[in-house]
Every structure is written in structure tokens, then in C-alpha cells.
Design a protein around this motif. Structure first.
Motif, PDB file in Angstrom:
ATOM      1  N   TYR A  52      40.116 -32.113 -12.771  1.00 47.16           N
ATOM      2  CA  TYR A  52      38.816 -32.173 -13.436  1.00 47.16           C
ATOM      3  C   TYR A  52      38.727 -33.352 -14.385  1.00 47.16           C
ATOM      4  N   PHE A  53      37.520 -33.904 -14.463  1.00 43.35           N
ATOM      5  CA  PHE A  53      37.263 -34.972 -15.408  1.00 43.35           C
ATOM      6  C   PHE A  53      35.878 -34.776 -16.013  1.00 43.35           C
ATOM      7  N   LEU A  54      35.645 -35.414 -17.127  1.00 41.51           N
ATOM      8  CA  LEU A  54      34.372 -35.329 -17.841  1.00 41.51           C
ATOM      9  C   LEU A  54      33.694 -36.680 -17.750  1.00 41.51           C
ATOM     10  N   MET A  55      32.428 -36.686 -17.352  1.00 39.21           N
ATOM     11  CA  MET A  55      31.649 -37.925 -17.285  1.00 39.21           C
ATOM     12  C   MET A  55      30.645 -37.937 -18.432  1.00 39.21           C
ATOM     13  N   ILE A  56      30.591 -39.067 -19.125  1.00 40.14           N
ATOM     14  CA  ILE A  56      29.683 -39.216 -20.251  1.00 40.14           C
ATOM     15  C   ILE A  56      28.846 -40.461 -20.006  1.00 40.14           C
ATOM     16  N   LEU A  57      27.522 -40.308 -19.956  1.00 39.56           N
ATOM     17  CA  LEU A  57      26.610 -41.428 -19.794  1.00 39.56           C
ATOM     18  C   LEU A  57      25.894 -41.621 -21.117  1.00 39.56           C
ATOM     19  N   THR A  58      25.993 -42.826 -21.675  1.00 38.74           N
ATOM     20  CA  THR A  58      25.432 -43.092 -22.987  1.00 38.74           C
ATOM     21  C   THR A  58      24.987 -44.550 -23.074  1.00 38.74           C
ATOM     22  N   ASP A  59      24.385 -44.917 -24.189  1.00 43.37           N
ATOM     23  CA  ASP A  59      24.092 -46.334 -24.356  1.00 43.37           C
ATOM     24  C   ASP A  59      25.374 -47.059 -24.744  1.00 43.37           C
ATOM     25  N   ASN A  60      25.349 -48.360 -24.705  1.00 43.58           N
ATOM     26  CA  ASN A  60      26.563 -49.141 -24.904  1.00 43.58           C
ATOM     27  C   ASN A  60      26.988 -49.240 -26.369  1.00 43.58           C
ATOM     28  N   ASN A  61      26.220 -48.655 -27.284  1.00 44.30           N
ATOM     29  CA  ASN A  61      26.531 -48.748 -28.710  1.00 44.30           C
ATOM     30  C   ASN A  61      27.421 -47.620 -29.217  1.00 44.30           C
ATOM     31  N   ILE A  62      27.912 -46.781 -28.344  1.00 43.59           N
ATOM     32  CA  ILE A  62      28.735 -45.645 -28.763  1.00 43.59           C
ATOM     33  C   ILE A  62      30.043 -46.145 -29.380  1.00 43.59           C
ATOM     34  N   LEU A  63      30.524 -45.431 -30.360  1.00 45.24           N
ATOM     35  CA  LEU A  63      31.804 -45.747 -30.974  1.00 45.24           C
ATOM     36  C   LEU A  63      32.901 -45.131 -30.105  1.00 45.24           C
ATOM     37  N   GLU A  64      33.469 -45.952 -29.242  1.00 45.68           N
ATOM     38  CA  GLU A  64      34.419 -45.465 -28.237  1.00 45.68           C
ATOM     39  C   GLU A  64      35.647 -44.814 -28.867  1.00 45.68           C
ATOM     40  N   GLY A  65      36.170 -45.378 -29.940  1.00 42.51           N
ATOM     41  CA  GLY A  65      37.343 -44.801 -30.595  1.00 42.51           C
ATOM     42  C   GLY A  65      37.065 -43.417 -31.151  1.00 42.51           C
ATOM     43  N   LYS A  66      35.880 -43.246 -31.726  1.00 38.99           N
ATOM     44  CA  LYS A  66      35.500 -41.935 -32.276  1.00 38.99           C
ATOM     45  C   LYS A  66      35.334 -40.915 -31.146  1.00 38.99           C
ATOM     46  N   LEU A  67      34.722 -41.344 -30.052  1.00 38.19           N
ATOM     47  CA  LEU A  67      34.556 -40.458 -28.904  1.00 38.19           C
ATOM     48  C   LEU A  67      35.913 -40.008 -28.368  1.00 38.19           C
ATOM     49  N   LYS A  68      36.836 -40.954 -28.186  1.00 41.07           N
ATOM     50  CA  LYS A  68      38.171 -40.617 -27.683  1.00 41.07           C
ATOM     51  C   LYS A  68      38.899 -39.671 -28.640  1.00 41.07           C
ATOM     52  N   PHE A  69      38.732 -39.896 -29.946  1.00 45.39           N
ATOM     53  CA  PHE A  69      39.367 -39.017 -30.929  1.00 45.39           C
ATOM     54  C   PHE A  69      38.906 -37.574 -30.734  1.00 45.39           C
ATOM     55  N   TYR A  70      37.587 -37.368 -30.628  1.00 42.56           N
ATOM     56  CA  TYR A  70      37.079 -36.005 -30.485  1.00 42.56           C
ATOM     57  C   TYR A  70      37.379 -35.413 -29.117  1.00 42.56           C
ATOM     58  N   LEU A  71      37.389 -36.222 -28.079  1.00 39.67           N
ATOM     59  CA  LEU A  71      37.772 -35.714 -26.762  1.00 39.67           C
ATOM     60  C   LEU A  71      39.217 -35.237 -26.774  1.00 39.67           C
ATOM     61  N   ASP A  72      40.095 -36.013 -27.393  1.00 37.46           N
ATOM     62  CA  ASP A  72      41.499 -35.600 -27.495  1.00 37.46           C
ATOM     63  C   ASP A  72      41.648 -34.358 -28.362  1.00 37.46           C
ATOM     64  N   LEU A  73      40.878 -34.298 -29.450  1.00 39.95           N
ATOM     65  CA  LEU A  73      40.944 -33.166 -30.375  1.00 39.95           C
ATOM     66  C   LEU A  73      40.519 -31.862 -29.697  1.00 39.95           C
ATOM     67  N   TYR A  74      39.478 -31.921 -28.877  1.00 40.31           N
ATOM     68  CA  TYR A  74      38.932 -30.715 -28.245  1.00 40.31           C
ATOM     69  C   TYR A  74      39.311 -30.585 -26.770  1.00 40.31           C
ATOM     70  N   ARG A  75      40.264 -31.375 -26.309  1.00 44.01           N
ATOM     71  CA  ARG A  75      40.664 -31.361 -24.904  1.00 44.01           C
ATOM     72  C   ARG A  75      41.041 -29.962 -24.418  1.00 44.01           C
ATOM     73  N   ASP A  76      41.899 -29.261 -25.167  1.00 47.95           N
ATOM     74  CA  ASP A  76      42.332 -27.922 -24.726  1.00 47.95           C
ATOM     75  C   ASP A  76      41.160 -26.951 -24.659  1.00 47.95           C
ATOM     76  N   GLN A  77      40.228 -27.048 -25.595  1.00 54.26           N
ATOM     77  CA  GLN A  77      39.063 -26.168 -25.570  1.00 54.26           C
ATOM     78  C   GLN A  77      38.174 -26.480 -24.375  1.00 54.26           C
ATOM     79  N   LEU A  78      38.010 -27.766 -24.049  1.00 55.94           N
ATOM     80  CA  LEU A  78      37.225 -28.144 -22.886  1.00 55.94           C
ATOM     81  C   LEU A  78      37.872 -27.613 -21.605  1.00 55.94           C
ATOM     82  N   ILE A  79      39.186 -27.727 -21.516  1.00 54.83           N
ATOM     83  CA  ILE A  79      39.899 -27.237 -20.339  1.00 54.83           C
ATOM     84  C   ILE A  79      39.763 -25.721 -20.212  1.00 54.83           C
TER      85      ILE A  79
END
Length: 82
Positions: A52-79
Motif C-alpha cells: 500500500y501507498f498513499l498518494m497526495i496531490l497538492t500545489d507545489n508550495n507544500i512544505l515537503e519536510g513538514k509533510l514527511k515528518f507528519y507522514l512518518d509520525l502517523y505512519r503506524d496509525q495510517l497502516i
């Protein structure tokens, strides 16, 4: 197309091909983060498990580092929601 819209059917087929190629390479522990940029849009693909993977479509101004931080933080909950 010329109006700047993303053809989701074509893009989905191309994305499936990319994911298949990634799967064949047996990436480390099945984890990857992929970012595709098209004009002012970004499509990000974040692996959750080998299947499984998660797809995120957004504008190009997203803070990629912040997004990765929260994805890693909530990875187990998403799974656990799968």
C-alpha cells in the motif's frame, strides 16, 4: 492538456507503471517517497507497506519536510486503518 488540467486516467496509468518498476527494484524495506511535479502541482507517493501507498496531490508550495515528518509520525496509525 493545453488548459493545464491533469489527465487523471493517463496519469494513473503512468503512475501504476512507475510503482510497478519501483516494486521490481525491491526498494529498501519497501519504503519510498516519490514527488512528481507538473506545472504548479505536485503528486507525492509515500509508501506505507510493501502493498500500500498513499498518494497526495497538492500545489507545489507544500512544505515537503513538514509533510514527511507528519507522514512518518502517523505512519503506524495510517497502516492500522488499512
Amino acid at each position: 492538456d493545453l488548459n493545464g488540467h491533469i489527465d487523471l486516467d493517463f496519469s494513473g496509468a503512468e503512475l501504476a507503471d512507475i510503482i510497478t518498476k519501483l516494486d521490481r527494484t525491491k526498494t529498501a524495506a519497501g519504503s519510498y517517497f516519490l514527488k512528481l511535479v507538473y506545472r504548479n502541482n505536485a503528486l507525492m507517493i509515500y509508501s506505507l507497506t510493501r502493498d500500500y501507498f498513499l498518494m497526495i496531490l497538492t500545489d507545489n508550495n507544500i512544505l515537503e519536510g513538514k509533510l514527511k515528518f507528519y507522514l512518518d509520525l502517523y505512519r503506524d496509525q495510517l497502516i492500522s486503518l488499512l
